[in-house]
Write a protein that holds these residues in place. Structure first.
Motif, PDB file in Angstrom:
ATOM      1  N   MET A 183       0.928  -1.263   0.045  1.00 23.51           N
ATOM      2  CA  MET A 183      -0.191  -0.002  -0.126  1.00 23.51           C
ATOM      3  C   MET A 183       0.949   1.241  -0.023  1.00 23.51           C
ATOM      4  O   MET A 183       0.606   2.425  -0.784  1.00 23.51           O
ATOM      5  CB  MET A 183      -0.964   0.088   1.135  1.00 23.51           C
ATOM      6  N   THR A 184       1.810   1.148   0.828  1.00 24.38           N
ATOM      7  CA  THR A 184       2.842   2.506   0.887  1.00 24.38           C
ATOM      8  C   THR A 184       3.469   2.827  -0.499  1.00 24.38           C
ATOM      9  O   THR A 184       3.601   3.744  -1.158  1.00 24.38           O
ATOM     10  CB  THR A 184       3.972   2.158   1.873  1.00 24.38           C
ATOM     11  N   VAL A 185       3.906   1.722  -1.252  1.00 25.51           N
ATOM     12  CA  VAL A 185       4.545   1.806  -2.749  1.00 25.51           C
ATOM     13  C   VAL A 185       3.436   2.349  -3.489  1.00 25.51           C
ATOM     14  O   VAL A 185       3.594   3.333  -4.324  1.00 25.51           O
ATOM     15  CB  VAL A 185       5.194   0.358  -3.022  1.00 25.51           C
ATOM     16  N   ILE A 186       2.183   1.781  -3.424  1.00 28.76           N
ATOM     17  CA  ILE A 186       1.128   2.233  -4.268  1.00 28.76           C
ATOM     18  C   ILE A 186       0.730   3.771  -4.067  1.00 28.76           C
ATOM     19  O   ILE A 186       0.687   4.572  -5.070  1.00 28.76           O
ATOM     20  CB  ILE A 186      -0.164   1.462  -4.043  1.00 28.76           C
ATOM     21  N   PHE A 187       0.717   4.157  -2.665  1.00 32.76           N
ATOM     22  CA  PHE A 187       0.511   5.562  -2.486  1.00 32.76           C
ATOM     23  C   PHE A 187       1.595   6.534  -2.969  1.00 32.76           C
ATOM     24  O   PHE A 187       1.577   7.708  -3.385  1.00 32.76           O
ATOM     25  CB  PHE A 187       0.244   5.698  -0.834  1.00 32.76           C
ATOM     26  N   VAL A 188       3.054   5.803  -2.922  1.00 35.86           N
ATOM     27  CA  VAL A 188       4.176   6.713  -3.327  1.00 35.86           C
ATOM     28  C   VAL A 188       4.008   6.923  -4.807  1.00 35.86           C
ATOM     29  O   VAL A 188       4.292   8.067  -5.351  1.00 35.86           O
ATOM     30  CB  VAL A 188       5.339   6.324  -3.079  1.00 35.86           C
ATOM     31  N   LEU A 189       3.768   6.023  -5.418  1.00 30.61           N
ATOM     32  CA  LEU A 189       3.697   5.907  -7.067  1.00 30.61           C
ATOM     33  C   LEU A 189       2.463   6.871  -7.423  1.00 30.61           C
ATOM     34  O   LEU A 189       2.765   7.741  -8.220  1.00 30.61           O
ATOM     35  CB  LEU A 189       3.382   4.693  -7.479  1.00 30.61           C
ATOM     36  N   LEU A 190       1.183   6.794  -6.541  1.00 30.73           N
ATOM     37  CA  LEU A 190       0.243   7.716  -6.864  1.00 30.73           C
ATOM     38  C   LEU A 190       0.634   9.339  -6.745  1.00 30.73           C
ATOM     39  O   LEU A 190       0.071  10.230  -7.364  1.00 30.73           O
ATOM     40  CB  LEU A 190      -1.058   7.371  -6.050  1.00 30.73           C
ATOM     41  N   ALA A 191       1.585   9.362  -5.404  1.00 30.70           N
ATOM     42  CA  ALA A 191       1.880  10.840  -5.312  1.00 30.70           C
ATOM     43  C   ALA A 191       2.740  11.457  -6.380  1.00 30.70           C
ATOM     44  O   ALA A 191       2.990  12.711  -6.596  1.00 30.70           O
ATOM     45  CB  ALA A 191       2.610  10.873  -3.831  1.00 30.70           C
ATOM     46  N   PHE A 192       3.531  10.648  -7.181  1.00 26.53           N
ATOM     47  CA  PHE A 192       4.567  10.766  -8.057  1.00 26.53           C
ATOM     48  C   PHE A 192       3.962  11.094  -9.449  1.00 26.53           C
ATOM     49  O   PHE A 192       4.604  11.357 -10.639  1.00 26.53           O
ATOM     50  CB  PHE A 192       5.850   9.934  -8.122  1.00 26.53           C
ATOM     51  N   ILE A 193       2.731  10.513  -9.695  1.00 22.23           N
ATOM     52  CA  ILE A 193       1.906  10.783 -10.958  1.00 22.23           C
ATOM     53  C   ILE A 193       2.064  11.979 -11.385  1.00 22.23           C
ATOM     54  O   ILE A 193       2.416  12.466 -12.584  1.00 22.23           O
ATOM     55  CB  ILE A 193       0.616   9.935 -10.944  1.00 22.23           C
TER      56      ILE A 193
END
Length: 169
Positions: free
Chosen positions: A4-14
């Motif tokens: 979940m942390t990885v997904i949220f980080v990737l979403l933040a970098f979009i």
């Protein structure tokens, strides 16, 4: 939890990825197909942006440097006065200065503008520096007073014995 942390980080970098991706397109490429890969990449966009932004960035750096310098110098001097010198109503004046921290900055915008206008400083560097310096003064003075009060009195006494004045101590 790690996934979940990885997904949220990737979403933040979009947004950052999109900004870099779209910055390499020409206007025609941008309006024809937004999601297509830039072909060819328009690296000259960065030169055009730099040419337009450099003056504004330089203005910001000058404004911040001078404003911060004024805050540091004035806060250090007023903090020293409230920490080491004795004068009537010192604590009352200090509390009065701290009470200024409770006034929201938005309430001072119109009076500051009117004052700058009446002083004839409108459209000058001083119109940026003076309100900034006065706005940061209270917190800076409080921090400097707290720091200087924590220093031993013998330090300042030895500086005076060595010949330092109030400005050098």
């Amino acid at each position: 939890i790690t996934a979940m942390t990885v997904i949220f980080v990737l979403l933040a970098f979009i947004p950052i990825f999109l900004m870099l991706f779209l910055s390499l397109k020409s206007q025609a490429q941008f309006y024809s197909n937004l999601w297509a890969i830039p072909n060819p990449p328009q690296w000259v966009n960065y030169n055009a942006a730099w040419d337009q932004l450099i003056r504004n960035m330089l203005n910001s750096v000058i404004t911040v440097a001078v404003g911060t310098g004024l805050i540091v110098v004035l806060s250090a001097m007023s903090g020293y006065v409230f920490a080491r010198l004795e004068f009537p109503l010192k604590n009352f004046l200090f509390i009065l200065m701290l009470a200024l921290m409770m006034v929201p900055g938005v309430l001072t915008l119109t009076p500051s503008y009117k004052l700058i206008q009446r002083l004839g400083l409108k459209n000058s560097w001083f119109a940026l520096w003076l309100p900034w310096a006065s706005g940061g003064q209270v917190m800076g003075m409080y921090l400097c007073r707290t720091f200087i009060s924590a220093q031993p009195a013998s330090l300042f006494e030895s500086a005076r014995i060595d010949g330092a004045t109030e400005l050098k101590a």
